[in-house]
Design a protein around this motif. Structure first.
Motif: not given
Length: 321
Positions: A22-27, A31-32, A40-41, A59-60
């Motif tokens: 939901s944020g930061g590096i994970g987001l 996204r990429v 992407v889950l 995207g999906s």
């Protein structure tokens, strides 16, 4: 040429799960992957923040509510994923806490160790059989430069300690555990002949929400200076995770991180790690302890002759049958 977002290959037809998306590096990681065509889950503690992230990503995507501080939540999230998907190509164990507001998880574990290591250990084990037959499938566990501060024993007393909320040592210990887990998982996957590879990555320094916790007073000026002069934005800090997940020329067991300024920033490359993180005996001991503490025992591929029906574990409930 330095490895960059442009080198992320097409991910069409692949399904990826990213914790803490939901944020930061994970987001940025999610996204990429979505931009390259993956479904992407977004595994997030807050479903609302997950939906907001999905709207930003496009995207999906789909949102899976996951609180790594609760093993019940981990089991419920794994069950939802298994109910919707027959295979998983990528699992990025990205989420983490640093100096959280609470001392222990719902299950009574020291917060850093419980969330950063045990929650991901359980989630990975509960989803592993969706991956082991999938060619090119990868599990990436996100570690940290701070793993070098992880001094002391990795035992049940440390796992259940109530003194680590504002401890750099406790945070570092959880990050050592991430490296030990990633490497032991790779050894066991390779021994089983699974198609899945396990790798580790660290982002260097990045001014993400992870720094919003209640850091020890002595660390605050050091952190502020480091983030000001050495840190890189989240989209760059996500590159080690993305390379570990998508560059199939990087072998299982590898550990990637930024290549410049003491691994604080720069393009992803092989990273250094502490001696204890490379100790095979410690890797095995932590694995066995984690099985006991989480109640999750991994189901690796095996021949019928190697399988004892009395020693099997349901991958969702953890019940022995």
């Amino acid at each position: 040429m330095a490895w960059s977002h442009a080198q992320v290959p097409d991910q069409s037809g692949r399904t990826a799960l990213v914790t803490g998306a939901s944020g930061g590096i994970g987001l940025e990681t999610a996204r990429v992957l979505a931009d390259r065509g993956a479904h992407v889950l977004l595994a997030c503690r807050s479903a609302g923040r997950g939906r907001a992230a999905a709207a930003r990503i496009g995207g999906s995507t789909e949102v899976v509510q996951l609180d790594l501080a609760s093993l019940d939540s981990v089991r419920e999230a794994a069950a939802r994923v298994r109910g919707r998907h027959e295979r998983l190509d990528l699992l990025v164990n990205n989420a983490g806490v640093m100096f959280p507001s609470y001392r222990r998880t719902e299950d009574g574990f020291e917060a850093h160790f419980g969330v950063n290591h045990l929650g991901h250990f359980a989630l990975t084990g509960l989803l592993l059989d969706l991956m082991t037959a999938v060619p090119g499938s990868r599990i990436v566990t996100v570690a940290s430069l701070a793993h070098r501060a992880g001094l002391g024993a990795l035992d049940e007393d440390a796992a259940r300690s109530s003194t680590g909320r504002r401890s750099l040592t406790a945070y570092g210990r959880s990050k050592v555990a991430n490296l030990l887990f990633a490497r032991e998982l790779q050894r066991r996957l390779a021994t089983a002949g699974a198609a899945t590879a396990s790798l580790a990555a660290h982002p260097g320094l990045s001014p993400t929400g992870l720094w919003d916790g209640d850091a020890p007073r002595f660390l605050r000026p050091v952190a502020a200076a480091g983030l000001r002069w050495l840190a890189q934005p989240a989209d760059q800090a996500a590159l080690p995770s993305l390379r570990a997940a998508t560059d199939l020329s990087v072998p299982g067991g590898a550990h990637l991180g930024p290549s410049k300024l003491f691994e604080s920033r720069g393009a992803p490359a092989p990273a250094r790690s502490s001696r204890v993180s490379r100790d095979v005996a410690v890797q095995d001991r932590l694995w066995r302890l984690s099985e006991v503490l989480t109640g999750v025992r991994y189901a690796f591929p095996s021949t019928p002759a190697e399988t004892d029906p009395s020693d099997t574990v349901c991958p969702v409930t953890g019940a022995r049958g």
